[in-house]
Design an enzyme around this catalytic site. Structure first.
Site, PDB file in Angstrom:
ATOM      1  CB  SER A 148      44.212   8.480 -82.985  1.00 23.15           C
ATOM      2  OG  SER A 148      43.706   6.994 -83.109  1.00 23.15           O
ATOM      3  CE1 TYR A 162      49.347   6.355 -83.600  1.00 18.30           C
ATOM      4  CE2 TYR A 162      47.277   5.454 -82.689  1.00 18.30           C
ATOM      5  CZ  TYR A 162      47.658   6.062 -83.597  1.00 18.30           C
ATOM      6  OH  TYR A 162      47.151   6.691 -84.529  1.00 18.30           O
TER       7      TYR A 162
HETATM    8  P1  NAP Z   1      50.373   5.626 -93.088  1.00 12.00           P
HETATM    9  O1  NAP Z   1      49.591   4.871 -94.480  1.00 12.00           O
HETATM   10  O2  NAP Z   1      51.177   4.490 -92.553  1.00 12.00           O
HETATM   11  O3  NAP Z   1      51.124   6.807 -93.967  1.00 12.00           O
HETATM   12  C1  NAP Z   1      52.147   7.603 -93.052  1.00 12.00           C
HETATM   13  C2  NAP Z   1      52.634   8.587 -93.847  1.00 12.00           C
HETATM   14  O4  NAP Z   1      53.348   9.391 -92.871  1.00 12.00           O
HETATM   15  C3  NAP Z   1      53.593   8.225 -94.865  1.00 12.00           C
HETATM   16  O5  NAP Z   1      53.415   9.311 -95.818  1.00 12.00           O
HETATM   17  C4  NAP Z   1      54.948   8.304 -94.178  1.00 12.00           C
HETATM   18  O6  NAP Z   1      56.019   8.590 -95.302  1.00 12.00           O
HETATM   19  C5  NAP Z   1      54.803   9.533 -93.324  1.00 12.00           C
HETATM   20  N1  NAP Z   1      55.822   9.243 -92.081  1.00 12.00           N
HETATM   21  C6  NAP Z   1      55.948   8.294 -91.224  1.00 12.00           C
HETATM   22  N2  NAP Z   1      56.654   8.399 -90.363  1.00 12.00           N
HETATM   23  C7  NAP Z   1      57.152  10.020 -90.761  1.00 12.00           C
HETATM   24  C8  NAP Z   1      58.270  10.834 -90.287  1.00 12.00           C
HETATM   25  N3  NAP Z   1      59.163  10.467 -89.229  1.00 12.00           N
HETATM   26  N4  NAP Z   1      58.288  11.922 -90.810  1.00 12.00           N
HETATM   27  C9  NAP Z   1      57.822  12.443 -91.954  1.00 12.00           C
HETATM   28  N5  NAP Z   1      56.878  11.585 -92.382  1.00 12.00           N
HETATM   29  C10 NAP Z   1      56.561  10.424 -91.947  1.00 12.00           C
HETATM   30  O7  NAP Z   1      49.553   6.005 -92.152  1.00 12.00           O
HETATM   31  P2  NAP Z   1      48.080   6.542 -92.362  1.00 12.00           P
HETATM   32  O8  NAP Z   1      47.036   5.409 -91.604  1.00 12.00           O
HETATM   33  O9  NAP Z   1      47.536   7.525 -93.218  1.00 12.00           O
HETATM   34  O10 NAP Z   1      47.945   7.649 -90.850  1.00 12.00           O
HETATM   35  C11 NAP Z   1      48.058   9.098 -91.069  1.00 12.00           C
HETATM   36  C12 NAP Z   1      48.120   9.463 -89.467  1.00 12.00           C
HETATM   37  O11 NAP Z   1      46.569   9.112 -89.156  1.00 12.00           O
HETATM   38  C13 NAP Z   1      48.825   9.274 -88.425  1.00 12.00           C
HETATM   39  O12 NAP Z   1      49.068  10.258 -87.495  1.00 12.00           O
HETATM   40  C14 NAP Z   1      47.927   8.006 -87.682  1.00 12.00           C
HETATM   41  O13 NAP Z   1      48.360   8.261 -86.126  1.00 12.00           O
HETATM   42  C15 NAP Z   1      46.874   8.555 -87.968  1.00 12.00           C
HETATM   43  N6  NAP Z   1      45.644   8.008 -87.820  1.00 12.00           N
HETATM   44  C16 NAP Z   1      45.499   6.686 -88.682  1.00 12.00           C
HETATM   45  C17 NAP Z   1      44.441   5.741 -88.218  1.00 12.00           C
HETATM   46  C18 NAP Z   1      44.374   4.611 -89.202  1.00 12.00           C
HETATM   47  O14 NAP Z   1      43.752   3.644 -88.684  1.00 12.00           O
HETATM   48  N7  NAP Z   1      45.157   4.307 -90.399  1.00 12.00           N
HETATM   49  C19 NAP Z   1      43.665   5.992 -87.300  1.00 12.00           C
HETATM   50  C20 NAP Z   1      43.816   7.034 -86.461  1.00 12.00           C
HETATM   51  C21 NAP Z   1      44.735   7.838 -86.853  1.00 12.00           C
HETATM   52  P3  NAP Z   1      56.625   7.660 -96.430  1.00 12.00           P
HETATM   53  O15 NAP Z   1      55.659   7.030 -97.174  1.00 12.00           O
HETATM   54  O16 NAP Z   1      57.693   7.813 -96.609  1.00 12.00           O
HETATM   55  O17 NAP Z   1      56.835   6.210 -95.291  1.00 12.00           O
END
Ligand code: NAP
Length: 253
Positions: A148, A162
């Site tokens: 991130s 985080y």
């Molecule tokens: P999201 O929409 O909240 O989706 C999270 C995903 O991870 C879902 O598939 C969830 O499964 C799964 N998950 C959560 N906890 C888990 C666990 N303990 N074990 C296995 N799977 C788990 O998140 P996102 O925004 O796509 O983020 C994905 C990655 O990108 C993360 O690492 C996040 O830190 C990073 N990121 C995101 C952003 C942003 O602004 N969105 C920015 C920078 C980095 P369920 O559907 O079953 O809950």
């Protein structure tokens, strides 16, 4: 229609929603078979699997918590057994927690966050290496860690825990890339900025994208698809001399 060029099996942790789901859908069109891991949301995971099937890929959904070592090992075992030869891994599952200054970060919250974001990611990287590295009988491949922009910004007054967990992912990327460079395995990270997914709501602020968008250089958040494109490219042979890179996908933030 051109024949599908098989790319082997891609394991994506947290592939049921957001960035992971976008990566799964795109990679399915590029010849990968996909193991979609998810924590709780079976319906969302099944929908991603159905979309991958529609793109001509084999795909399975595997429930599990990346913080649980046994679950991670089962994910890789099932992917290998049911889909075949693992060639690529997207280390994506991650969480945020409600915002606050450091005095508000209680021990249980930090423990959970570090267990999922750091311990989980390291366990996934370890299992990936067992399958991909030539020294373990693999044919090489690629790993992309989803870090991130927070790792370089520090997320003051929001969630330093985080941000620090993503700093650990950056360091994992740099070290593991060197460890595996002679093993035919490339390891890179992407550092998304603010991306419009459910993560902000799960972290306690559903309107975070709306609140911050005017402060972002491009005046908008990114989309999960805009992250998936460079991630899947990093997996591909087009990125064959890129390893240990930390690619910002943050719209100039
Ligand atoms: P999201 O929409 O909240 O989706 C999270 C995903 O991870 C879902 O598939 C969830 O499964 C799964 N998950 C959560 N906890 C888990 C666990 N303990 N074990 C296995 N799977 C788990 O998140 P996102 O925004 O796509 O983020 C994905 C990655 O990108 C993360 O690492 C996040 O830190 C990073 N990121 C995101 C952003 C942003 O602004 N969105 C920015 C920078 C980095 P369920 O559907 O079953 O809950």
């Amino acid at each position: 229609m051109a024949a599908r060029e098989e790319q082997g099996t891609l394991v994506i942790t947290g592939g049921s929603r957001g960035i992971g789901a976008a990566c799964a859908r795109l990679a399915a069109t590029k010849g990968y078979d996909i193991a979609v891991s998810y924590a709780e949301n079976e319906a969302a995971a099944n929908q991603v699997v159905a979309d991958c099937h529609a793109a001509g890929a084999h795909a399975i959904a595997v429930q599990g918590n990346v913080a649980d070592e046994t679950d991670v090992m089962k994910l890789f075992e099932r992917a290998d057994k049911e889909l075949g030869h693992i060639t690529a891994v997207i280390n994506n599952a991650g969480i945020v927690a409600p915002q606050g200054t450091i005095e508000t970060l209680d021990h249980a919250r930090m423990k959970r966050l570090f267990e999922i974001n750091i311990l989980g990611a390291f366990t996934v990287a370890r299992e990936a290496t067992k399958h991909l590295a030539k020294r373990n009988g693999g044919d090489g491949g690629a790993i992309v860690n989803i870090s991130s922009a927070a790792s370089r910004l520090g997320s003051p007054n929001e969630y330093i825990d985080y941000a620090a967990s993503k700093g650990a992912l950056d360091t994992l990327t740099i070290g593991l890339a060197k460890e595996l460079a002679g093993e035919g395995v490339r390891v890179n990270a992407v550092r998304p900025g603010i991306i419009d997914t459910d993560i902000h709501a799960s972290g306690g602020e559903p309107d975070r994208v709306e609140r911050l968008k005017d402060q972002l250089p491009m005046g908008r958040a990114g989309t999960a698809d805009e992250v998936a494109q460079p991630v899947v490219w990093l997996l591909s042979d087009e990125a064959s001399y890129i390893t240990g890179a930390l690619l910002d996908i943050a719209g100039g933030r």
